[in-house]
Every structure is written in structure tokens, then in C-alpha cells.
Design an enzyme around this catalytic site. Structure first.
Site, PDB file in Angstrom:
ATOM      1  N   LEU A 160       3.099   4.073  -7.482  1.00 43.95           N
ATOM      2  CA  LEU A 160       3.805   2.988  -8.164  1.00 43.95           C
ATOM      3  C   LEU A 160       5.315   3.170  -8.019  1.00 43.95           C
ATOM      4  CD1 LEU A 160       1.659   3.080 -11.443  1.00 43.95           C
ATOM      5  CD2 LEU A 160       1.432   1.500  -9.506  1.00 43.95           C
TER       6      LEU A 160
ATOM      7  N   LYS B  60       6.829  10.908  -5.087  1.00 49.20           N
ATOM      8  CA  LYS B  60       8.142  11.403  -5.486  1.00 49.20           C
ATOM      9  C   LYS B  60       9.025  10.230  -5.865  1.00 49.20           C
ATOM     10  CE  LYS B  60      10.203   9.865  -2.535  1.00 49.20           C
ATOM     11  NZ  LYS B  60      10.307   8.486  -1.975  1.00 49.20           N
TER      12      LYS B  60
ATOM     13  N   SER C 174      -5.421  -2.345  -8.835  1.00 54.43           N
ATOM     14  CA  SER C 174      -4.201  -3.143  -8.738  1.00 54.43           C
ATOM     15  C   SER C 174      -4.089  -3.930 -10.034  1.00 54.43           C
ATOM     16  CB  SER C 174      -4.318  -4.100  -7.542  1.00 54.43           C
ATOM     17  OG  SER C 174      -3.338  -5.117  -7.618  1.00 54.43           O
ATOM     18  N   ARG C 175      -2.860  -4.417 -10.315  1.00 52.72           N
ATOM     19  CA  ARG C 175      -2.723  -5.320 -11.473  1.00 52.72           C
ATOM     20  C   ARG C 175      -3.440  -6.631 -11.188  1.00 52.72           C
ATOM     21  NH1 ARG C 175       3.653  -5.407 -11.649  1.00 52.72           N
ATOM     22  NH2 ARG C 175       3.188  -5.694  -9.442  1.00 52.72           N
TER      23      ARG C 175
HETATM   24  N1  LIG Z   1       5.779  10.037   0.483  1.00 52.30           N
HETATM   25  C1  LIG Z   1       5.976   8.980   1.233  1.00 52.30           C
HETATM   26  O1  LIG Z   1       5.823   9.016   2.448  1.00 52.30           O
HETATM   27  C2  LIG Z   1       6.369   7.668   0.616  1.00 52.30           C
HETATM   28  C3  LIG Z   1       6.571   6.554   1.412  1.00 52.30           C
HETATM   29  C4  LIG Z   1       6.885   5.340   0.788  1.00 52.30           C
HETATM   30  C5  LIG Z   1       7.010   5.283  -0.580  1.00 52.30           C
HETATM   31  N2  LIG Z   1       6.838   6.405  -1.333  1.00 52.30           N
HETATM   32  C6  LIG Z   1       6.926   6.356  -2.807  1.00 52.30           C
HETATM   33  O2  LIG Z   1       5.774   5.627  -3.246  1.00 52.30           O
HETATM   34  C7  LIG Z   1       6.107   4.857  -4.382  1.00 52.30           C
HETATM   35  C8  LIG Z   1       5.718   3.417  -4.116  1.00 52.30           C
HETATM   36  O3  LIG Z   1       6.427   2.946  -3.006  1.00 52.30           O
HETATM   37  P1  LIG Z   1       5.951   1.639  -2.205  1.00 52.30           P
HETATM   38  O4  LIG Z   1       6.899   1.390  -1.121  1.00 52.30           O
HETATM   39  O5  LIG Z   1       4.489   1.753  -1.910  1.00 52.30           O
HETATM   40  O6  LIG Z   1       6.196   0.589  -3.373  1.00 52.30           O
HETATM   41  P2  LIG Z   1       5.748  -0.911  -3.547  1.00 52.30           P
HETATM   42  O7  LIG Z   1       4.931  -1.350  -2.402  1.00 52.30           O
HETATM   43  O8  LIG Z   1       6.946  -1.669  -3.908  1.00 52.30           O
HETATM   44  O9  LIG Z   1       4.891  -0.795  -4.912  1.00 52.30           O
HETATM   45  C9  LIG Z   1       3.691  -0.169  -4.987  1.00 52.30           C
HETATM   46  C10 LIG Z   1       2.812  -0.928  -5.953  1.00 52.30           C
HETATM   47  O10 LIG Z   1       3.161  -0.690  -7.307  1.00 52.30           O
HETATM   48  C11 LIG Z   1       2.505  -1.682  -8.105  1.00 52.30           C
HETATM   49  N3  LIG Z   1       3.359  -2.054  -9.226  1.00 52.30           N
HETATM   50  C12 LIG Z   1       3.074  -1.809 -10.531  1.00 52.30           C
HETATM   51  N4  LIG Z   1       4.052  -2.240 -11.328  1.00 52.30           N
HETATM   52  C13 LIG Z   1       4.970  -2.791 -10.520  1.00 52.30           C
HETATM   53  C14 LIG Z   1       6.204  -3.440 -10.767  1.00 52.30           C
HETATM   54  N5  LIG Z   1       6.697  -3.581 -12.017  1.00 52.30           N
HETATM   55  N6  LIG Z   1       6.882  -3.907  -9.703  1.00 52.30           N
HETATM   56  C15 LIG Z   1       6.434  -3.743  -8.445  1.00 52.30           C
HETATM   57  N7  LIG Z   1       5.267  -3.138  -8.154  1.00 52.30           N
HETATM   58  C16 LIG Z   1       4.537  -2.670  -9.180  1.00 52.30           C
HETATM   59  C17 LIG Z   1       2.188  -2.846  -7.161  1.00 52.30           C
HETATM   60  O11 LIG Z   1       0.779  -2.874  -6.991  1.00 52.30           O
HETATM   61  P3  LIG Z   1      -0.181  -3.923  -7.734  1.00 52.30           P
HETATM   62  O12 LIG Z   1       0.647  -5.089  -8.135  1.00 52.30           O
HETATM   63  O13 LIG Z   1      -1.181  -4.220  -6.677  1.00 52.30           O
HETATM   64  O14 LIG Z   1      -0.756  -3.193  -8.899  1.00 52.30           O
HETATM   65  C18 LIG Z   1       2.854  -2.433  -5.848  1.00 52.30           C
HETATM   66  O15 LIG Z   1       2.152  -2.867  -4.727  1.00 52.30           O
HETATM   67  C19 LIG Z   1       7.602   5.042  -4.629  1.00 52.30           C
HETATM   68  O16 LIG Z   1       7.755   5.973  -5.663  1.00 52.30           O
HETATM   69  C20 LIG Z   1       8.129   5.632  -3.335  1.00 52.30           C
HETATM   70  O17 LIG Z   1       9.183   6.533  -3.579  1.00 52.30           O
HETATM   71  C21 LIG Z   1       6.520   7.585  -0.752  1.00 52.30           C
END
Ligand SMILES: NC(=O)c1ccc[n+]([C@@H]2O[C@H](COP(=O)([O-])OP(=O)(O)OC[C@H]3O[C@@H](n4cnc5c(N)ncnc54)[C@H](OP(=O)(O)O)[C@@H]3O)[C@@H](O)[C@H]2O)c1
Length: 299
Positions: A43, A66, A5-6
Site C-alpha cells: 500500500l 519500504k 483490494s478496496r
Molecule cells: N520494493 C520495490 O521494488 C517497490 C517497487 C515499487 C513500489 N514499492 C513500494 O510499494 C508500495 C506501493 O507502491 P505502488 O507503486 O504499488 O503503489 P500504488 O500502485 O499507487 O498503490 C498500491 C495500492 O494501494 C491501494 N490503496 C489503498 N489505499 C490507497 C489510497 N488511499 N490511495 C491509493 N492507493 C491506495 C490501491 O489498491 P486497491 O485500491 O486495489 O485496494 C493501490 O493499487 C509503496 O510503499 C512503494 O514504496 C516498492
């Protein structure tokens, strides 16, 4: 296993909660750890391509969420990094590994529906939080990129080729991010597809694969149990419905097994970079079409 994580505290508490042996306070530190073979990148969208390339260049295989990238140029850069490093990059379309989708594709291709006419798809859910990265234009926001990519990928999988023409309309918010999107695809073999995606209506998902003899309906094609309702495949001949049994499996597990076989046995991954490239190319065209039609109606 390790997590990064960051924020080192967030990484450590996630590791403790999930029984993960190592945690890192930066993504680079994790990539530098030689004991990691494969990285899962979850991410926000605008970071997928860059971190996939960095991971490949660090000698890791990659499973990236994706959409794999936001431009075709970035998919090509991922392919070049994969070729240079001899490591695999796979886009995490987990639903394409589910037995219900494999069965649906088999039925469509084997002629059970007759000549194929149309694929119809829907995927939407509500976003209420204004800070959600999915509605941030600087982070690859928009319902097309987040959920529209699912029906688009499935229509292309059914067609087995790339669309020659697309059309689209969208409702954009004040920051230029689509909250509701409708798109249409025309494939060279004649198949038509249309879909809608959105962040402005509660959970909806559905796929219809329409042939001249029968229609196959998938009630929860993208997030079946345990995320949603059990998978259902219904074959309609006119007004007569036949239910086709499909196993309820964890498709996230299935996607990891597919990648493991690709790494260890050299089996071609189910989702290869050609497929991802075609998907991103189509999404870019749809996005442009919706912006162009929006511009013309606004004028
Ligand atoms: N296949 C599936 O079932 C599925 C389901 C949901 C989402 N997704 C995909 O997974 C990806 C992440 O989705 P999510 O809902 O898990 O996202 P999220 O919770 O908003 O972000 C994931 C993580 O990215 C890191 N991060 C790094 N730079 C960032 C920034 N500038 N702003 C915000 N977060 C940042 C953060 O972790 P740290 O700060 O801890 O490093 C954050 O917890 C997306 O591309 C989405 O399309 C796929």
C-alpha cells in the site's frame, strides 16, 4: 493464495489474471481468512504501519513494502504487535537479498577495499503524474522516503552502526514534498556517506564504496535485471578495473525465501526490526535537516 483490494472487481480480475484462488473486496476480509499465513503489504507509505499492525494482530506474518513506517514510534508499535502475536514483520528491501549486495558487503567488511572512507549513492526516476501517491504529502510522499531510503539503508549496512550526524538539502515542491534530495551521514567509526534521490531526473542508480586501497562500484544496485541492467560489480584499484562476476537472480524471490526460512526454521530474517528502526530514525532526521536548511535559506 488470496488477494485483496478496496474494489472487489479489481481484486477478482487481478486474481483471475494471476491464477490466484481467492479474492476479497476489503483488506479486513483477507485478514479474517484463516488460511492466510503471510501478508504482503504493498500500500502507499502512510498505510504501512497501521496495516502491518492489523495483520500481525490477526495472526499473520508480514512482508511490508519500504518504508516500513514514517515514524520511529510506529516501528516500536509494530515491534510490540509482533512480540504480542508471535508473528514476524519484515521490511521489503528486496535489493539487500541480491548476491551482488551480499558480495559487496563481504568485500567491504573483509578489507578488500582497505579502511573504508565513504559510501556514495544515487537513486532517482521521473514522476510525471500529479496524482501519484509518491508526491502526496498526506501519503508519506517524497523522494527521500521512496528511493532515498535505499542508499541510506545500504550506507548503514556498510557502516554496521547508526550515524551520529546528518546534513541535508532538498528541492521541495509547492506542497512541501521533496523532488530532489541530497543527504550526508557521519558514522561514529569515521565512515562518511552521501547520497542523492529524486523524482525530477530520469532513471539513475549507482553505489560507490570507497576505501583507501580500492573503490567498489555497483552499476545497478537497487533494480538490477530483470527490472534494469544486469548487476555489475567493478573493483577499481586506481585506474585499473576488475569485474567481479555476480549471479543475476530474482531478488523478490530471494526476499520471500528469507522470510520463509525465518517463519519455518526460526532463522533470523536478514532485515530485522532493529535495522528498520535505524533506517526510519535516519530518514526522519534527514527530512528534518532538509526542512530546517530550506527554512533558513528561504528566510
Ligand atoms: N520494493 C520495490 O521494488 C517497490 C517497487 C515499487 C513500489 N514499492 C513500494 O510499494 C508500495 C506501493 O507502491 P505502488 O507503486 O504499488 O503503489 P500504488 O500502485 O499507487 O498503490 C498500491 C495500492 O494501494 C491501494 N490503496 C489503498 N489505499 C490507497 C489510497 N488511499 N490511495 C491509493 N492507493 C491506495 C490501491 O489498491 P486497491 O485500491 O486495489 O485496494 C493501490 O493499487 C509503496 O510503499 C512503494 O514504496 C516498492
Amino acid at each position: 493464495m488470496a488477494v485483496a483490494s478496496r474494489d472487489p472487481d479489481r481484486a477478482a480480475s487481478f486474481a483471475a489474471e494471476h491464477g490466484i484462488a481467492r479474492s476479497f473486496g476489503s483488506y479486513d476480509a483477507l485478514l479474517a481468512w484463516p488460511e492466510v499465513d503471510v501478508v504482503y503489504i504493498s500500500l502507499p507509505n502512510h498505510l504501512h504501519a497501521g496495516w502491518t499492525i492489523r495483520a500481525l494482530e490477526s495472526g499473520k506474518h508480514v512482508l511490508c513494502e519500504k518504508p516500513l513506517a514514517l515514524t520511529v514510534k510506529d516501528v516500536d508499535a509494530i515491534r510490540a504487535a509482533s512480540d504480542r502475536s508471535g508473528r514476524i514483520a519484515v521490511e521489503a528491501f528486496m535489493y539487500l537479498h541480491h548476491p551482488q549486495i551480499l558480495r559487496a558487503l563481504e568485500l567491504a567488511r573483509d578489507g578488500a577495499l582497505g579502511p573504508l572512507e565513504l559510501v556514495n549513492g544515487t537513486f532517482s526516476f521521473l514522476i510525471g503524474h500529479p496524482g501519484d501517491p509518491r508526491i502526496d504529502p498526506a501519503m508519506g510522499g517524497g523522494s527521500l522516503w521512496d528511493v532515498g531510503c535505499y542508499p541510506v539503508s545500504l550506507a548503514r549496512r556498510v557502516a554496521g552502526e547508526e550515524p551520529v550526524q546528518v546534513a541535508a538539502f532538498a528541492r521541495f515542491d509547492e506542497r512541501g514534498v521533496d523532488r530532489t534530495f541530497i543527504g550526508q551521514l557521519h558514522f561514529p567509526g569515521g565512515l562518511l556517506a552521501q547520497f542523492d534521490s529524486g523524482f525530477a531526473a530520469p532513471d539513475r542508480e549507482r553505489i560507490e564504496i570507497v576505501g583507501r586501497d580500492a573503490t567498489l562500484v555497483l552499476g545497478s544496485p537497487f533494480l538490477p535485471a530483470p527490472d534494469g541492467p544486469p548487476p555489475t560489480l567493478t573493483l577499481w584499484h586506481g585506474r585499473e578495473a576488475t569485474t567481479i562476476d555476480v549471479a543475476s537472480v530474482d531478488h523478490y524471490h530471494a526476499e520471500v525465501e528469507d522470510l520463509t526460512a525465518a517463519i519455518l526454521d526460526g532463522t533470523p530474517p536478514r532485515i530485522d526490526l532493529d535495522f528498520s528502526r535505524g533506517n526510519i530514525a535516519t530518514l526522519v532526521k534527514l527530512d528534518r535537516a532538509a526542512r530546517a536548511s530550506h527554512g533558513s535559506t528561504a528566510a
